[in-house]
Every structure is written in C-alpha cells, then in structure tokens.
Design a protein around this motif. Sequence first.
Motif, PDB file in Angstrom:
ATOM      1  N   ARG A  31     -48.341-128.022  14.475  1.00 17.75           N
ATOM      2  CA  ARG A  31     -47.749-126.711  14.758  1.00 17.75           C
ATOM      3  C   ARG A  31     -46.682-126.390  13.720  1.00 17.75           C
ATOM      4  NH1 ARG A  31     -47.132-127.822  20.115  1.00 17.75           N
ATOM      5  NH2 ARG A  31     -44.910-128.112  19.838  1.00 17.75           N
ATOM      6  N   GLN A  32     -45.847-127.397  13.431  1.00 15.18           N
ATOM      7  CA  GLN A  32     -44.771-127.198  12.449  1.00 15.18           C
ATOM      8  C   GLN A  32     -45.344-126.871  11.080  1.00 15.18           C
ATOM      9  OE1 GLN A  32     -41.372-127.418  13.402  1.00 15.18           O
ATOM     10  NE2 GLN A  32     -41.166-126.350  11.442  1.00 15.18           N
ATOM     11  N   GLY A  33     -46.435-127.542  10.722  1.00  8.10           N
ATOM     12  CA  GLY A  33     -47.082-127.293   9.444  1.00  8.10           C
ATOM     13  C   GLY A  33     -47.569-125.853   9.339  1.00  8.10           C
ATOM     14  N   GLU A  34     -48.085-125.340  10.470  1.00 15.28           N
ATOM     15  CA  GLU A  34     -48.546-123.940  10.470  1.00 15.28           C
ATOM     16  C   GLU A  34     -47.377-122.975  10.293  1.00 15.28           C
ATOM     17  OE1 GLU A  34     -50.886-123.430  14.039  1.00 15.28           O
ATOM     18  OE2 GLU A  34     -52.161-125.110  13.414  1.00 15.28           O
ATOM     19  N   ILE A  35     -46.283-123.272  10.986  1.00 16.67           N
ATOM     20  CA  ILE A  35     -45.084-122.417  10.865  1.00 16.67           C
ATOM     21  C   ILE A  35     -44.573-122.437   9.423  1.00 16.67           C
ATOM     22  CG2 ILE A  35     -42.653-122.180  11.543  1.00 16.67           C
ATOM     23  CD1 ILE A  35     -43.539-123.397  14.304  1.00 16.67           C
ATOM     24  N   ASP A  36     -44.468-123.652   8.862  1.00 15.60           N
ATOM     25  CA  ASP A  36     -43.927-123.791   7.502  1.00 15.60           C
ATOM     26  C   ASP A  36     -44.877-123.252   6.428  1.00 15.60           C
ATOM     27  OD1 ASP A  36     -41.893-125.122   8.769  1.00 15.60           O
ATOM     28  OD2 ASP A  36     -42.367-127.111   7.966  1.00 15.60           O
ATOM     29  N   GLY A  37     -46.162-123.244   6.733  1.00 18.01           N
ATOM     30  CA  GLY A  37     -47.135-122.891   5.713  1.00 18.01           C
ATOM     31  C   GLY A  37     -47.359-124.008   4.699  1.00 18.01           C
ATOM     32  N   ARG A  38     -46.839-125.199   4.993  1.00 20.79           N
ATOM     33  CA  ARG A  38     -47.066-126.377   4.148  1.00 20.79           C
ATOM     34  C   ARG A  38     -47.155-127.592   5.058  1.00 20.79           C
ATOM     35  NH1 ARG A  38     -44.050-126.446  -1.215  1.00 20.79           N
ATOM     36  NH2 ARG A  38     -43.877-124.266  -1.760  1.00 20.79           N
ATOM     37  N   ARG A  39     -47.984-128.556   4.672  1.00 18.26           N
ATOM     38  CA  ARG A  39     -48.103-129.692   5.581  1.00 18.26           C
ATOM     39  C   ARG A  39     -46.811-130.518   5.592  1.00 18.26           C
ATOM     40  NH1 ARG A  39     -52.031-134.403   3.090  1.00 18.26           N
ATOM     41  NH2 ARG A  39     -51.001-134.655   1.079  1.00 18.26           N
ATOM     42  N   PRO A  40     -46.412-131.031   6.727  1.00 15.76           N
ATOM     43  CA  PRO A  40     -45.202-131.846   6.823  1.00 15.76           C
ATOM     44  C   PRO A  40     -45.392-133.235   6.200  1.00 15.76           C
ATOM     45  CG  PRO A  40     -45.773-130.880   8.966  1.00 15.76           C
ATOM     46  CD  PRO A  40     -46.964-130.725   8.058  1.00 15.76           C
ATOM     47  N   ILE A  41     -44.270-133.914   6.007  1.00 19.20           N
ATOM     48  CA  ILE A  41     -44.266-135.308   5.563  1.00 19.20           C
ATOM     49  C   ILE A  41     -43.991-136.155   6.805  1.00 19.20           C
ATOM     50  CG2 ILE A  41     -43.207-136.959   3.966  1.00 19.20           C
ATOM     51  CD1 ILE A  41     -44.089-134.366   2.539  1.00 19.20           C
ATOM     52  N   VAL A  42     -44.723-137.231   7.005  1.00 18.16           N
ATOM     53  CA  VAL A  42     -44.478-138.121   8.142  1.00 18.16           C
ATOM     54  C   VAL A  42     -44.144-139.530   7.638  1.00 18.16           C
ATOM     55  CG1 VAL A  42     -45.501-139.224  10.178  1.00 18.16           C
ATOM     56  CG2 VAL A  42     -45.968-136.816   9.710  1.00 18.16           C
ATOM     57  N   PHE A  43     -42.941-139.991   7.942  1.00 23.48           N
ATOM     58  CA  PHE A  43     -42.591-141.391   7.712  1.00 23.48           C
ATOM     59  C   PHE A  43     -42.819-142.117   9.032  1.00 23.48           C
ATOM     60  CE2 PHE A  43     -40.098-139.630   4.221  1.00 23.48           C
ATOM     61  CZ  PHE A  43     -40.211-140.602   3.241  1.00 23.48           C
ATOM     62  N   SER A  44     -43.645-143.117   9.021  1.00 26.01           N
ATOM     63  CA  SER A  44     -43.972-143.792  10.279  1.00 26.01           C
ATOM     64  C   SER A  44     -43.624-145.278  10.256  1.00 26.01           C
ATOM     65  CB  SER A  44     -45.471-143.650  10.550  1.00 26.01           C
ATOM     66  OG  SER A  44     -45.916-144.647  11.447  1.00 26.01           O
ATOM     67  N   THR A  45     -43.020-145.736  11.360  1.00 27.31           N
ATOM     68  CA  THR A  45     -42.856-147.176  11.542  1.00 27.31           C
ATOM     69  C   THR A  45     -43.639-147.630  12.778  1.00 27.31           C
ATOM     70  OG1 THR A  45     -40.823-146.823  12.776  1.00 27.31           O
ATOM     71  CG2 THR A  45     -40.576-147.350  10.441  1.00 27.31           C
ATOM     72  N   LEU A  46     -44.684-146.906  13.115  1.00 28.24           N
ATOM     73  CA  LEU A  46     -45.526-147.303  14.248  1.00 28.24           C
ATOM     74  C   LEU A  46     -46.235-148.605  13.904  1.00 28.24           C
ATOM     75  CD1 LEU A  46     -47.151-143.825  14.999  1.00 28.24           C
ATOM     76  CD2 LEU A  46     -45.398-144.981  16.359  1.00 28.24           C
ATOM     77  N   VAL A  47     -46.279-149.530  14.842  1.00 30.09           N
ATOM     78  CA  VAL A  47     -46.973-150.783  14.539  1.00 30.09           C
ATOM     79  C   VAL A  47     -48.285-150.938  15.306  1.00 30.09           C
ATOM     80  CG1 VAL A  47     -44.969-152.091  13.754  1.00 30.09           C
ATOM     81  CG2 VAL A  47     -45.535-152.093  16.167  1.00 30.09           C
ATOM     82  N   ASP A  48     -48.391-150.272  16.446  1.00 27.03           N
ATOM     83  CA  ASP A  48     -49.622-150.374  17.221  1.00 27.03           C
ATOM     84  C   ASP A  48     -50.742-149.651  16.477  1.00 27.03           C
ATOM     85  OD1 ASP A  48     -50.687-150.845  20.263  1.00 27.03           O
ATOM     86  OD2 ASP A  48     -51.570-149.040  19.373  1.00 27.03           O
ATOM     87  N   THR A  49     -51.834-150.361  16.232  1.00 30.07           N
ATOM     88  CA  THR A  49     -52.869-149.792  15.374  1.00 30.07           C
ATOM     89  C   THR A  49     -53.567-148.588  16.006  1.00 30.07           C
ATOM     90  OG1 THR A  49     -54.222-151.652  16.132  1.00 30.07           O
ATOM     91  CG2 THR A  49     -53.392-151.766  13.896  1.00 30.07           C
TER      92      THR A  49
END
Lengths: 276, 276
Positions: free
Chosen positions: A63-81
Amino acid sequence: MPEQRTRTADRTVFFVSDGTGITAETFGHSILSQFEGLQLRQLRLPFIDSLDKATEAVHRINRQGEIDGRRPIVFSTLVDTRINGIMQGADALFLDMIAGFVGPLEAEFGIKSTHTIGRFHAVAESERYKQRIEAIHFSMAHDDGQMHKELDQSDVILVGVSRSGKTPTSLYLAVQHGIKAANYPLIPEDFVRGKLPEVLYQYRAKLFGLTITPERLAEVRHERRPGSKYASLENCRMEVNEAEALMRREGIPWLSSTTKSIEEIAATVLTLLELE
Amino acid sequence: MPEQRTRTADRTVFFVSDGTGITAETFGHSILSQFEGLQLRQLRLPFIDSLDKATEAVHRINRQGEIDGRRPIVFSTLVDTRINGIMQGADALFLDMIAGFVGPLEAEFGIKSTHTIGRFHAVAESERYKQRIEAIHFSMAHDDGQMHKELDQSDVILVGVSRSGKTPTSLYLAVQHGIKAANYPLIPEDFVRGKLPEVLYQYRAKLFGLTITPERLAEVRHERRPGSKYASLENCRMEVNEAEALMRREGIPWLSSTTKSIEEIAATVLTLLELE
C-alpha cells in the motif's frame, strides 16, 4: 518523528523484525547514512512473528509503495523461513540482514543455526539483562555525586565540571553496556583546594574525566540558567582550565564531549576498562 | 566482561569498525544468538580509521587465531575500501556487513554511496543528538514523580507500582530513542483513593502502564529491603491487583515487565506514540 510524517519523502524504508526491530533499525540507519540527499520515511514493523502478521505487513508495504509511487526498501531480520518467505513476496527491495551471514557461519562452526524467532525473550531472563537493569538503577542513584555509598561497586566514575556530559554518558554506559557508571562533579571548591573531592582518591583507578570547550559549556549552561555567573564565559573558562589542570596533575585519562559523542566516549571507556 | 577473559572460548569474534563498533556488535550479537552451545570470546576493535590501525588490527586478529588454534570471525562495518582491503587480509572468516547492502541500494536509488568513514561524527552535532541528550536529562529529572514541572513536555509518562520497571524503561527510551519519558509511581494512597495521582489526569493521553507479577515483584523488592512489609508477597499482591484495576478503569494501556524486556516495552510505546 512527526516531521517524518508531514514532509514529502522520496521513499519509505521498513525495518521488519520478529522482535523489537531495534537491530534492523540501528543497522539500517548506519547503512542508509552512506546515502546523502535522500528524504526517507523510516518505519519499524516490530513483532512480525506469525504468518498472519507477515501477510498483513506485506499489504502495508505494498500500500505504501502505491502511495509513494516507488517500491519501498525492506530491511529484514526475520529468521523464520516461512515468515521470511511471505515477506519476500512484497513489492519492495528486500534486504535480508540474516541469511547472508548465517550460511557462512553454519559452514564455519559446523553446526546449524536454531532459526528461532524471538530470541530476545530469552535475553530478558538472562544474567546479562539483570546486570543492565541493576546498572541503570546504580547509575541513576550515583548521578552527580549524590551517593557515596556503594561507590566501590562502580565500574567507572566519570568526573568533570557541571554540564560537561557526565550524566548522559553514565546513563548510556548503563543502558547500553550494563556498566555501573557513577559520576561526580568537579566544583569551584575543589579548584580552590587544588584537589579532587576527598572520597574519590580511594577509587583513583576508576576515574575517567570529561571536558568541554568553555564556549560550548557557556552555551549549554545559558540554556539552563540564562545570564548567570555560573553560565558566563569567564567562569566557564576558569572552571574548565582548573578541571583540566587537576585531571592532568592526578593522571586521570579524559576526553572532550565537545568533539566526541557519548557513543564514542563510551567506546573509549570500555576499551580502557578491558585493558585493566 | 571478566568472565569472557577467564573462561576457555571455542572462538574469538571481532567486531571491527571505523566508528564505535556498536552497530557491528549489536547486529553481530543478534546473528550469533542463532547459534547455541558455542563459547565465543567477543572483542570490539573500534575506531579503525587509518591504514596503520587496520594493519595493527590484522596482527591482533591473526595472533588471537594462533592462540585459539582456530581462525577468528570478523564482523566488519568498515566502509573505506582501502582499510577494508587490508582487513580482508586477516586469517579469519570475514563478514562484511556493509558491502552486501550498499550495492543493491546504490542500484535502487540510482546514486553512489559516500563511503565516508566516521559518519557518526556528524551525528554528534545534529538536532537528533541534542534531542537525545535533552531527553536523558529530562527523564532523569522526572524519574519516580520527582518533578511536576515541565511534565507537559514529556512524550510519555510511565506509571506503575514501585519496582515494576519504570525507571529502566524510561531511561532506555531516552538514551536509545530520544524520547522524553517521565515516570510516576502508583502508591498505596492512590489505591485507597481509588484514583490516579491528581497531577496525571491532565496528561491522560500520555500515560502508559507497567505491571509485573506479584511473585517477581516480591523477589525484586526483597533484594532492596529484605523482610520488609513492602516486599512481602501479600503486599505485592495487593499493590499489583489494585494498580491493574486502576489502569483498567482509567483505560491506560499497559504491559508486563515480567514477560517483556525493556526493549520490547519501548518498541510498543513507540508504536503507540506513532499512532497518535
């Protein structure tokens, strides 16, 4: 924080984690600080510890990407595959802060990682955690020379003139590193006597000094007590000169908080403590 | 720290940085916590900001590898390519925490990173830094309901019974996030009146509660005042029940510090603040 929401941003950056997201955020900031002139809206998505929450987060990001008109950046520290798998479906630049390191370490150690989510929970019960909580209480109680009792239990005692940065540095050491950091002011009476406060001599090896330029000190003190003698440049000059002379005579290592941040001072204090 | 030096470790892990090394260490810890049963000696090598210091660090790492009989692990946040090049010559598993992220971001943003070392120095003069220092002073001054003045300037006011975790959480919020976090105790008198302390009503929207199990509270209080009525399980039970009932009646959101760490509580408080 409010200004982040009102000003126009080029991009949105999400810090996604199964825990608090603090690690992802700290590290992400440090990477992003290498890029200048970008307006980035930075949002934390903590506690993403179920498939449902992951799906919800993906919607939020898209949703945020649509509002911004550009894809967001995601930094992830998720460990569960599995959770990680869902998150990677987001329309975003996905930067996995775990995978690239866990693989090489598994090979190096010859064991498998636990891939356990919410590792932080275990920390809350650990000795190290208790030590940090204790250090915070200790540093609070021993701020500004308030309490002589238990000063022998301190790891370090910061000394310096009033408003030279002792309090923030002590608390930072306690909160971030579990160090019992007391602090004790050097005041005009000490300069007249030309000696450290008497109680400190027995803890000589624990002393670490902070200084500051008279100009900066006057500025800081004027904010507290505008127009006072205490804040005058002349008085600040005298106090700083005397304090530095005293620390030099007593062989106390010191740093200036004008040119160093509390993080940098803390890192130096830690190095000194480890050397002993 | 002392125990890390005396007990036998399987491996040595170095966190190498041109700054304080805090980012490298925080992130490295989080990665390493995915591996169980290893004895790791963890050392920070901060301020590696010249070719000479890098060469010295490589010697240090190699020497440690010889002592250990196994090559060390190096987590690096070095950004200068020449310094980084020297460091990669160490006989160690080298984990570059910058390179893997900067490349994709350069492509995404369409700009080059600055590759500037010591980015942190700039931070020391920033508004955000000043705000953090101010928040630490504020939270210290407004600990335990000490000061009503300027309470309107707080971002959040934590409430709860004595020793429920308010002080460490407030200071953590200030040190880590630059949040002006006051805290105010709920005491038996408040329970008798069945109302919050009068001064708090005008700041209703800023209140956040902390609770704790009576068993854990009794334990914590016994450490401070062994055998006191204050620390008795019966009294702790009463206080916790009353405080929870009061918070429920007043519609104050709350969390338990028994099952949540200060980091987790802080993350929740931040999320709530952002929602407003």
